[in-house]
Write an enzyme that holds these catalytic residues in place. Structure first.
Site, PDB file in Angstrom:
ATOM      1  N   CYS A 102      -8.197 -26.216  10.955  1.00 36.37           N
ATOM      2  CA  CYS A 102      -6.914 -25.546  11.137  1.00 36.37           C
ATOM      3  C   CYS A 102      -6.150 -26.148  12.317  1.00 36.37           C
ATOM      4  CB  CYS A 102      -7.114 -24.040  11.349  1.00 36.37           C
ATOM      5  SG  CYS A 102      -7.720 -23.575  12.999  1.00 36.37           S
ATOM      6  N   ASP A 115      -8.405  -7.283   1.306  1.00 34.42           N
ATOM      7  CA  ASP A 115      -7.553  -7.282   2.497  1.00 34.42           C
ATOM      8  C   ASP A 115      -8.333  -6.667   3.643  1.00 34.42           C
ATOM      9  OD1 ASP A 115      -6.157  -4.476   3.547  1.00 34.42           O
ATOM     10  OD2 ASP A 115      -6.962  -4.343   1.517  1.00 34.42           O
ATOM     11  N   GLY A 140       0.300   4.481   1.378  1.00 36.95           N
ATOM     12  CA  GLY A 140       0.197   5.523   2.382  1.00 36.95           C
ATOM     13  C   GLY A 140      -0.958   6.462   2.120  1.00 36.95           C
ATOM     14  N   CYS A 193      -7.836 -25.450  15.759  1.00 37.72           N
ATOM     15  CA  CYS A 193      -9.061 -26.199  16.050  1.00 37.72           C
ATOM     16  C   CYS A 193      -8.804 -27.691  16.195  1.00 37.72           C
ATOM     17  CB  CYS A 193     -10.098 -25.933  14.967  1.00 37.72           C
ATOM     18  SG  CYS A 193     -10.802 -24.262  15.054  1.00 37.72           S
ATOM     19  N   ASP A 241       0.855  -1.180   0.000  1.00 40.91           N
ATOM     20  CA  ASP A 241       0.000   0.000   0.000  1.00 40.91           C
ATOM     21  C   ASP A 241       0.893   1.232   0.000  1.00 40.91           C
ATOM     22  OD1 ASP A 241      -2.223   1.553   0.064  1.00 40.91           O
ATOM     23  OD2 ASP A 241      -2.939   0.904   2.015  1.00 40.91           O
ATOM     24  N   CYS A 288     -13.946 -26.462  11.469  1.00 38.77           N
ATOM     25  CA  CYS A 288     -12.657 -25.962  10.980  1.00 38.77           C
ATOM     26  C   CYS A 288     -11.573 -27.019  11.178  1.00 38.77           C
ATOM     27  CB  CYS A 288     -12.281 -24.672  11.712  1.00 38.77           C
ATOM     28  SG  CYS A 288     -10.709 -23.955  11.188  1.00 38.77           S
ATOM     29  N   HIS A 343      -6.326 -19.244  13.431  1.00 38.66           N
ATOM     30  CA  HIS A 343      -7.656 -19.765  13.122  1.00 38.66           C
ATOM     31  C   HIS A 343      -8.451 -18.771  12.284  1.00 38.66           C
ATOM     32  CE1 HIS A 343     -11.792 -21.043  13.401  1.00 38.66           C
ATOM     33  NE2 HIS A 343     -12.063 -19.839  13.869  1.00 38.66           N
TER      34      HIS A 343
END
Length: 373
Positions: free
Chosen positions: A306, A266, A92, A309, A90, A304, A335
């Site tokens: 992950c 994002d 600024g 989890c 990005d 989930c 997670h």
């Protein structure tokens, strides 16, 4: 050189692949926010093992600390951060909006006083391109002016005009110095005014930019106004370039924008929430600090898969959080990112099957009606 290859459409929604010098990523994609070069509390390996494809860094903050010249001397952002896949920086431009007490805006650019040491520095369209080229990401945003909401018609017009002029100056400087592997994106401004959005879009799309972004949201407007502006603008953006919605990232935001053809997203929500005990689950938001979770021997989200989890209970995570143990932030943030990556995978698969509307309705019904705690 960046390329976009589209593979499937479902109404306005689309899925495909963006190719960069450091690999490709599937779209729609959620980019991991690593403002200073790393997702907070997480290593690149943890993120990529759970489906992370793109890292987002902030050229403005990196220019202050450690400085773009230091990053350049250490091999550029990829070598500096240890992230081997695509990186976007990005510019600024959002700080032009969010740090009014530290900056002065003129047509030349935005002059900032450093929060690090108080020194003054001008961020102009040209210097932002130079900073970005030193950092050497795959994708870089040009400098823009993000107007507040509400603002007068004259203030909105001035911000759009200035953003267009800055984008023109940015492309001229990029043509002079940018290596082939650094691709610049323009930013469409205009607030919630369709006429201003269209004007900004037409002027920005006419420039030789690799992609276009929707900016200027989450600055005070209602979510309904944001969604209307996205629905108006996104389908009108060039179909052959990636479309990026900046900074908006609730599941409802992502589903709405993806349905209107947005490719990249994002947001800081998953990692910021993770550091503060907020977990995202298929049954809604879960506040780990709540006393009801103290003795629960179940994962954050039973659906989930992950690392968090599969290995840790809500009771244990609540204990870590209340004890201010850093693993609470690590495990919950991991997670939350896995939740977002799974959401994006579901969106991509639904588009391929021509069933995004059904997928969105089922997801939001569970998300909005359930009480995860």
């Amino acid at each position: 050189m960046l390329t976009l290859s589209l593979t499937h459409h479902d109404g306005l929604a689309r899925t495909g692949r963006v190719q960069t010098a450091h690999g490709s990523f599937e779209t729609p994609a959620f980019m991991v926010v690593g403002t200073l070069g790393a997702p907070k509390a997480l290593s690149p390996r943890l993120v990529t093992d759970h489906g992370g494809q793109v890292l987002l860094c902030n050229a403005f903050h990196l220019a202050w600390r450690p400085g773009e010249k230091i990053v350049q001397s250490l091999g550029g952002l990829h070598k500096f951060t240890g992230w081997n896949g695509p990186i976007l920086t990005d510019s600024g431009g959002f700080q032009v909006f969010s740090l009014p007490g530290l900056r002065k805006i003129t047509d030349e650019g935005a002059s900032f006083a450093s929060a690090v040491d108080g020194s003054l520095r001008l961020f102009s369209p040209e210097t932002v391109v130079e900073i970005s080229c030193a950092l050497a990401p795959d994708m870089a945003m040009v400098l823009d002016e993000c107007p507040p909401f509400p603002c007068s018609d004259s203030e909105l017009t001035r911000a759009v005009d200035r953003s267009i002029r800055w984008a023109e100056r940015s492309t001229r400087r990029a043509k002079e110095i940018a290596p082939e592997n650094v691709n610049f994106f323009g930013i469409v401004q205009g607030g919630c005014d369709e006429r201003q959005r269209q004007r900004s879009l037409e002027a920005t799309a006419a420039l030789p930019l690799a992609g276009l972004a929707l900016g200027g949201f989450c600055v005070g407007e209602s979510i309904e106004d944001s969604h209307r502006a996205i629905a108006f603008t996104a389908p009108r953006m060039p179909a052959d370039r990636p479309r990026y919605l900046m900074g908006m990232g609730t599941p409802a935001d992502i589903l709405l924008a993806a349905a209107h053809g947005v490719d990249m997203f994002d947001c800081t929500l998953p990692t910021r929430g993770g550091r503060n005990g907020l977990a995202f689950t298929s049954r809604g938001k879960l506040h780990i600090k709540n006393a009801r979770h103290a003795t629960e021997d179940i994962p954050l989200d039973p659906d989930c898969n992950c690392y968090t989890c599969k290995n840790f209970s809500r009771g244990f995570l609540r204990h870590l959080l209340l004890a201010r143990e850093m693993n609470a932030a690590i495990l919950t943030s991991l997670h939350n990112l896995a939740f977002y990556f799974n959401l994006m995978h579901g969106i991509r698969e639904a588009i391929k099957a021509g069933k995004l509307a059904d997928y969105s309705a089922r997801f939001l019904s569970a998300w909005n009606s359930a009480d995860a705690g």
